[in-house]
Design a protein around this motif. Sequence first.
Motif, short mmCIF file in Angstrom:
data_model
loop_
_atom_site.label_atom_id
_atom_site.label_comp_id
_atom_site.label_asym_id
_atom_site.label_seq_id
_atom_site.Cartn_x
_atom_site.Cartn_y
_atom_site.Cartn_z
N VAL A 181 -4.48 3.01 -6.43
CA VAL A 181 -4.56 2.68 -5.01
C VAL A 181 -3.64 3.60 -4.21
N LEU A 182 -2.44 3.83 -4.71
CA LEU A 182 -1.54 4.77 -4.03
C LEU A 182 -2.19 6.15 -3.93
N ARG A 219 -1.33 0.16 7.84
CA ARG A 219 -1.02 -1.19 7.34
C ARG A 219 -0.71 -1.15 5.84
N PHE A 220 -1.45 -0.34 5.11
CA PHE A 220 -1.19 -0.19 3.69
C PHE A 220 0.21 0.37 3.46
N GLN A 221 0.57 1.41 4.18
CA GLN A 221 1.90 2.00 4.04
C GLN A 221 2.98 0.97 4.35
N GLY A 222 2.76 0.18 5.39
CA GLY A 222 3.72 -0.87 5.74
C GLY A 222 3.81 -1.93 4.66
N ALA A 223 2.68 -2.30 4.09
CA ALA A 223 2.68 -3.31 3.03
C ALA A 223 3.43 -2.81 1.80
N TRP A 239 -2.67 -5.20 -4.86
CA TRP A 239 -3.41 -3.97 -5.13
C TRP A 239 -4.92 -4.15 -5.11
N PRO A 240 -5.48 -5.21 -5.71
CA PRO A 240 -6.95 -5.36 -5.67
C PRO A 240 -7.49 -5.48 -4.23
N ARG A 241 -6.77 -6.18 -3.38
CA ARG A 241 -7.22 -6.34 -1.99
C ARG A 241 -7.22 -4.99 -1.27
N TRP A 242 -6.12 -4.23 -1.41
CA TRP A 242 -6.04 -2.94 -0.74
C TRP A 242 -7.06 -1.96 -1.32
N HIS A 243 -7.34 -2.06 -2.61
CA HIS A 243 -8.36 -1.21 -3.22
C HIS A 243 -9.74 -1.56 -2.66
N LEU A 244 -10.02 -2.84 -2.52
CA LEU A 244 -11.29 -3.28 -1.95
C LEU A 244 -11.44 -2.75 -0.52
#
Length: 178
Positions: A14-15, A68-72, A82-87
């Motif tokens: 994901v990263l 938002r991902f970077q902030g999370a 990770w699964p949510r951000w990957h989705l």
Amino acid sequence: ADHPSRHSALGEEVLAVYAYTPASLAGLAAGFFMLVPLFWPSTPKALMLPWMALFVGLWLVRILLARRFQGAVRRHVGEVDWPRWHLYWKVMTLASAGAWGLSGWLFYTRGLGIQQTGLILVIYTFCIAAVPVLANQPRLFLAYVSICFAPLIVRIATGGDEYSYQLSGMLLIIITLT
């Protein structure tokens, strides 16, 4: 900051895919700014303006998602879903593919040979550009390429003449080899 080696394999993936966001956004912008001047003169504004709004909206949503991902990742070290951000990333990737597929369907018949060639090259470039990002996700890659390119191939085939069928067949072979 959290060191990448502390993440799971999914976290690493994901990263990595979010790290491509700036290149993806640059590519979206480049494709947009190539197609607009190519098809602006030959496309009704009632069709062109909503298409432009779709691309700008997609671009802005992808920027927002990346931020938002970077902030999370910064705020929730070790607790990132990770699964949510990957989705989310997969959905936006397929939405981008859909926008390119729509472009092929909408614009191919609105241009002459040079415009049609430009359109094919732009869309195919996005299929090739997806290889390094999606290489370890073959199903997503196949979906992406199909969504990008199938509408264009079908649109070309609707020309109904021998050359349209030949070009459609050639593009199908080229994209299959990709």
